[in-house]
Design a protein around this motif. Structure first.
Motif, PDB file in Angstrom:
ATOM      1  N   ASP A 208      44.701  44.027  36.947  1.00 49.42           N
ATOM      2  CA  ASP A 208      44.810  42.891  37.855  1.00 49.42           C
ATOM      3  C   ASP A 208      43.912  43.140  39.058  1.00 49.42           C
ATOM      4  O   ASP A 208      43.474  44.281  39.301  1.00 49.42           O
ATOM      5  CB  ASP A 208      46.250  42.710  38.328  1.00 49.42           C
ATOM      6  N   LEU A 209      43.674  42.091  39.829  1.00 50.76           N
ATOM      7  CA  LEU A 209      42.817  42.225  41.012  1.00 50.76           C
ATOM      8  C   LEU A 209      43.369  43.246  42.006  1.00 50.76           C
ATOM      9  O   LEU A 209      42.619  43.986  42.629  1.00 50.76           O
ATOM     10  CB  LEU A 209      42.671  40.864  41.698  1.00 50.76           C
ATOM     11  N   HIS A 210      44.694  43.284  42.149  1.00 52.42           N
ATOM     12  CA  HIS A 210      45.265  44.208  43.128  1.00 52.42           C
ATOM     13  C   HIS A 210      45.240  45.664  42.671  1.00 52.42           C
ATOM     14  O   HIS A 210      45.716  46.540  43.394  1.00 52.42           O
ATOM     15  CB  HIS A 210      46.703  43.795  43.493  1.00 52.42           C
ATOM     16  N   ASP A 211      44.696  45.919  41.487  1.00 55.60           N
ATOM     17  CA  ASP A 211      44.557  47.303  41.029  1.00 55.60           C
ATOM     18  C   ASP A 211      43.331  47.982  41.635  1.00 55.60           C
ATOM     19  O   ASP A 211      43.115  49.176  41.416  1.00 55.60           O
ATOM     20  CB  ASP A 211      44.478  47.357  39.498  1.00 55.60           C
ATOM     21  N   PHE A 212      42.523  47.238  42.367  1.00 53.15           N
ATOM     22  CA  PHE A 212      41.379  47.819  43.063  1.00 53.15           C
ATOM     23  C   PHE A 212      41.756  48.118  44.513  1.00 53.15           C
ATOM     24  O   PHE A 212      42.410  47.303  45.177  1.00 53.15           O
ATOM     25  CB  PHE A 212      40.180  46.860  43.055  1.00 53.15           C
ATOM     26  N   THR A 213      41.340  49.270  45.000  1.00 51.69           N
ATOM     27  CA  THR A 213      41.528  49.620  46.408  1.00 51.69           C
ATOM     28  C   THR A 213      40.258  50.285  46.923  1.00 51.69           C
ATOM     29  O   THR A 213      39.391  50.689  46.137  1.00 51.69           O
ATOM     30  CB  THR A 213      42.721  50.576  46.597  1.00 51.69           C
ATOM     31  N   ARG A 214      40.171  50.399  48.227  1.00 51.89           N
ATOM     32  CA  ARG A 214      39.002  51.030  48.848  1.00 51.89           C
ATOM     33  C   ARG A 214      39.117  52.543  48.800  1.00 51.89           C
ATOM     34  O   ARG A 214      40.214  53.100  48.836  1.00 51.89           O
ATOM     35  CB  ARG A 214      38.866  50.561  50.299  1.00 51.89           C
ATOM     36  N   ASN A 215      37.968  53.178  48.763  1.00 49.88           N
ATOM     37  CA  ASN A 215      37.901  54.634  48.868  1.00 49.88           C
ATOM     38  C   ASN A 215      37.279  54.967  50.227  1.00 49.88           C
ATOM     39  O   ASN A 215      36.084  54.717  50.437  1.00 49.88           O
ATOM     40  CB  ASN A 215      37.043  55.212  47.731  1.00 49.88           C
ATOM     41  N   GLY A 222      32.975  49.280  48.682  1.00 51.65           N
ATOM     42  CA  GLY A 222      33.812  48.215  49.205  1.00 51.65           C
ATOM     43  C   GLY A 222      35.212  48.268  48.646  1.00 51.65           C
ATOM     44  O   GLY A 222      35.807  49.334  48.496  1.00 51.65           O
ATOM     45  N   ARG A 223      35.748  47.101  48.285  1.00 50.63           N
ATOM     46  CA  ARG A 223      37.124  47.014  47.781  1.00 50.63           C
ATOM     47  C   ARG A 223      37.267  47.543  46.362  1.00 50.63           C
ATOM     48  O   ARG A 223      38.381  47.625  45.827  1.00 50.63           O
ATOM     49  CB  ARG A 223      37.598  45.561  47.809  1.00 50.63           C
ATOM     50  N   PHE A 224      36.150  47.892  45.732  1.00 50.25           N
ATOM     51  CA  PHE A 224      36.188  48.357  44.347  1.00 50.25           C
ATOM     52  C   PHE A 224      35.939  49.866  44.237  1.00 50.25           C
ATOM     53  O   PHE A 224      35.448  50.354  43.228  1.00 50.25           O
ATOM     54  CB  PHE A 224      35.167  47.590  43.509  1.00 50.25           C
ATOM     55  N   GLY A 225      36.289  50.609  45.262  1.00 45.11           N
ATOM     56  CA  GLY A 225      36.053  52.048  45.255  1.00 45.11           C
ATOM     57  C   GLY A 225      36.994  52.835  44.382  1.00 45.11           C
ATOM     58  O   GLY A 225      36.662  53.924  43.909  1.00 45.11           O
ATOM     59  N   VAL A 226      38.188  52.286  44.125  1.00 43.27           N
ATOM     60  CA  VAL A 226      39.181  52.968  43.296  1.00 43.27           C
ATOM     61  C   VAL A 226      39.786  51.958  42.332  1.00 43.27           C
ATOM     62  O   VAL A 226      40.178  50.855  42.732  1.00 43.27           O
ATOM     63  CB  VAL A 226      40.309  53.597  44.148  1.00 43.27           C
ATOM     64  N   CYS A 227      39.863  52.326  41.070  1.00 52.69           N
ATOM     65  CA  CYS A 227      40.526  51.510  40.054  1.00 52.69           C
ATOM     66  C   CYS A 227      41.842  52.200  39.699  1.00 52.69           C
ATOM     67  O   CYS A 227      41.836  53.305  39.145  1.00 52.69           O
ATOM     68  CB  CYS A 227      39.656  51.365  38.810  1.00 52.69           C
ATOM     69  N   TRP A 251      25.983  50.743  40.575  1.00 54.39           N
ATOM     70  CA  TRP A 251      25.937  49.355  40.106  1.00 54.39           C
ATOM     71  C   TRP A 251      27.326  48.750  39.933  1.00 54.39           C
ATOM     72  O   TRP A 251      27.464  47.557  39.636  1.00 54.39           O
ATOM     73  CB  TRP A 251      25.179  49.263  38.782  1.00 54.39           C
ATOM     74  N   THR A 252      28.374  49.554  40.143  1.00 55.67           N
ATOM     75  CA  THR A 252      29.734  49.075  39.896  1.00 55.67           C
ATOM     76  C   THR A 252      30.107  47.898  40.785  1.00 55.67           C
ATOM     77  O   THR A 252      30.584  46.861  40.310  1.00 55.67           O
ATOM     78  CB  THR A 252      30.740  50.219  40.110  1.00 55.67           C
ATOM     79  N   VAL A 260      34.202  38.550  40.111  1.00 61.47           N
ATOM     80  CA  VAL A 260      35.429  38.191  40.836  1.00 61.47           C
ATOM     81  C   VAL A 260      35.199  37.017  41.781  1.00 61.47           C
ATOM     82  O   VAL A 260      36.053  36.134  41.928  1.00 61.47           O
ATOM     83  CB  VAL A 260      35.962  39.418  41.611  1.00 61.47           C
ATOM     84  N   THR A 261      34.028  36.972  42.402  1.00 60.97           N
ATOM     85  CA  THR A 261      33.754  35.935  43.396  1.00 60.97           C
ATOM     86  C   THR A 261      33.305  34.614  42.782  1.00 60.97           C
ATOM     87  O   THR A 261      33.771  33.534  43.180  1.00 60.97           O
ATOM     88  CB  THR A 261      32.670  36.425  44.374  1.00 60.97           C
ATOM     89  N   ASP A 262      32.421  34.677  41.778  1.00 61.76           N
ATOM     90  CA  ASP A 262      31.769  33.456  41.279  1.00 61.76           C
ATOM     91  C   ASP A 262      32.337  32.915  39.970  1.00 61.76           C
ATOM     92  O   ASP A 262      32.220  31.708  39.705  1.00 61.76           O
ATOM     93  CB  ASP A 262      30.271  33.708  41.086  1.00 61.76           C
ATOM     94  N   VAL A 263      32.927  33.771  39.145  1.00 62.84           N
ATOM     95  CA  VAL A 263      33.309  33.332  37.805  1.00 62.84           C
ATOM     96  C   VAL A 263      34.826  33.282  37.616  1.00 62.84           C
ATOM     97  O   VAL A 263      35.349  32.286  37.092  1.00 62.84           O
ATOM     98  CB  VAL A 263      32.687  34.263  36.735  1.00 62.84           C
ATOM     99  N   LEU A 264      35.526  34.306  38.042  1.00 61.12           N
ATOM    100  CA  LEU A 264      36.973  34.350  37.818  1.00 61.12           C
ATOM    101  C   LEU A 264      37.698  33.113  38.361  1.00 61.12           C
ATOM    102  O   LEU A 264      38.585  32.574  37.677  1.00 61.12           O
ATOM    103  CB  LEU A 264      37.548  35.629  38.439  1.00 61.12           C
ATOM    104  N   PRO A 265      37.365  32.613  39.554  1.00 62.01           N
ATOM    105  CA  PRO A 265      38.080  31.413  40.054  1.00 62.01           C
ATOM    106  C   PRO A 265      37.909  30.186  39.163  1.00 62.01           C
ATOM    107  O   PRO A 265      38.761  29.279  39.191  1.00 62.01           O
ATOM    108  CB  PRO A 265      37.448  31.184  41.432  1.00 62.01           C
ATOM    109  N   LEU A 266      36.848  30.145  38.363  1.00 62.76           N
ATOM    110  CA  LEU A 266      36.606  28.980  37.513  1.00 62.76           C
ATOM    111  C   LEU A 266      37.618  28.875  36.369  1.00 62.76           C
ATOM    112  O   LEU A 266      37.774  27.804  35.780  1.00 62.76           O
ATOM    113  CB  LEU A 266      35.182  29.035  36.941  1.00 62.76           C
ATOM    114  N   PHE A 267      38.275  29.989  36.052  1.00 58.90           N
ATOM    115  CA  PHE A 267      39.283  29.946  34.992  1.00 58.90           C
ATOM    116  C   PHE A 267      40.521  29.179  35.457  1.00 58.90           C
ATOM    117  O   PHE A 267      41.274  28.644  34.640  1.00 58.90           O
ATOM    118  CB  PHE A 267      39.673  31.364  34.563  1.00 58.90           C
ATOM    119  N   ASP A 268      40.760  29.188  36.769  1.00 61.96           N
ATOM    120  CA  ASP A 268      41.855  28.414  37.364  1.00 61.96           C
ATOM    121  C   ASP A 268      43.188  28.691  36.665  1.00 61.96           C
ATOM    122  O   ASP A 268      43.889  27.777  36.213  1.00 61.96           O
ATOM    123  CB  ASP A 268      41.528  26.913  37.312  1.00 61.96           C
TER     124      ASP A 268
END
Length: 372
Positions: A208-215, A222-227, A251-252, A260-268
């Protein structure tokens, strides 16, 4: 664990009182045996899927033999195994061993006098089950690693080729105005995610999105430093293990951030936290990931033995080649033992030669030339 009346999960008395008459004794006793074994395994907190797979295997064995447990003999196991290893698609060594193990465990359960099945069968049929799997007719674990040689890490160029092809599929779908281009984009990002963090199919599919945290020590991610992996492989009878995987590839962040920013919201989707939703608002499955990987693999002409788990092997291999400490790599992928991580590693010949050269240069330093 016993109940208050002294019975055990899976025992004869726990399932059916002795004074109850059976209309179809053979069929009903076999069903009771399977129900009892299921209860015994559930009491051990085994995964329901594992239990169901074992029950199905026992039923298949009974169907092959045309007989029931109190009539089985070791010869039945040998004929069944011969059938499994014959034909155009013989079963692999590991598969055979898992099938035989299921049968051995079932027979162990039936012949354990604490459950009462021996006495019940003698009473009804004049005979009783025996252990039909023994060391002379079952497969043994011949080595630590039994995977086919073709199941290997992908090279760096193969990984890049795979990613490029996935991106090309996205561009083609978008250009042609196909409705499903979002799913194609999702799949391309998912494969990169597996490779970026060395994940298993279930681990990545349940994110889930909340499984990402900062390192805080690697702010560039950024917010994707830890999975934070919540659905790692579980030990027998335990809940899924958890682990925190640190981002290591530069490249991560841009790859995941764009999705997450451009495509995921389109699934609605109703569950906005779901990372990999389908058009029907459910999570993608491990079988779907395997199917999509196989489609791209075959289109590229890669070996048919390769599967999504090979990307995890690639992650381990490339970290080792890049000089990461083996213990760090082991913790990243969640292996309890370093030997398991070593089995995942398939370093290139160039890497081995460079390592050898460094070792030789350090060991055989030429003597200093004295100035005359």
């Amino acid at each position: 664990m016993d109940f208050e009346d002294g019975t055990r999960p899976g025992s004869v008395t726990a399932l059916r009182p002795g004074n109850v008459a059976l209309l179809r004794p053979a069929e009903q006793v076999f069903d009771d045996m399977l129900t009892g074994w299921s209860a015994q395994q559930s009491s051990r907190m085994l995964n329901p899927k594992t239990i169901q797979a074992r029950l199905a295997q026992v039923r298949r064995f009974a169907g092959f033999c045309g007989s029931l447990p109190w009539e089985w003999t070791p010869a039945d196991v040998e004929e069944w195994t011969t059938e499994l290893v014959s034909g155009d698609k013989p079963c692999a060594h590991g598969t055979i061993r898992s099938y035989q193990n299921a049968m051995a465990l079932f027979c162990d359960f039936l012949t354990d006098r604490r459950y009462g099945w021996i006495e019940r069968c003698e009473e009804l049929f004049g005979t009783h089950p025996v252990q039909v799997c023994h060391e002379w007719n079952t497969a043994i674990h011949t080595g630590d690693h039994e995977a086919r040689p073709a199941v290997r890490p992908l090279s760096r160029s193969e990984v890049q080729t795979f990613f490029d092809y996935a991106d090309d599929r996205v561009d083609q779908a978008r250009t042609r105005g196909k409705k499903g281009w979002k799913s194609v984009f999702r799949d391309a990002t998912l494969f990169k995610k597996i490779t970026a963090f060395g994940l298993r199919r279930r681990e990545v599919g349940m994110l889930d999105l909340h499984d990402f945290t900062r390192n805080p020590t690697a702010t560039e991610f950024g917010r994707f430093g830890v999975c934070n992996v919540r659905w790692a492989k579980a030990s027998r009878g335990s809940q899924p293990r958890r682990r925190a995987v640190l981002a290591v590839f530069d490249w991560t962040r841009p790859v995941i951030e764009e999705y997450v920013t451009d495509v995921l919201p389109l699934f609605d989707v109703a569950d906005a936290a779901m990372l990999w939703p389908t058009e029907r608002q459910s999570r993608i499955t491990g079988s779907y990931i395997g199917m999509r990987f196989a489609e791209y693999r075959d289109d590229l002409g890669f070996d048919a033995a390769l599967h999504p788990h090979c990307l995890r092997h690639s992650y381990v291999t490339h970290l080792i080649e890049d000089g990461f400490d083996p213990l760090f790599v082991q913790q990243q992928v969640g292996h309890r033992w370093g030997s398991t991580t070593a089995l995942y590693t398939g370093v290139s010949g160039d890497y081995r030669n460079r390592t050898l050269r460094r070792a030789l240069d350090a060991a055989f330093v030429p003597p200093a030339i004295e100035e005359g």
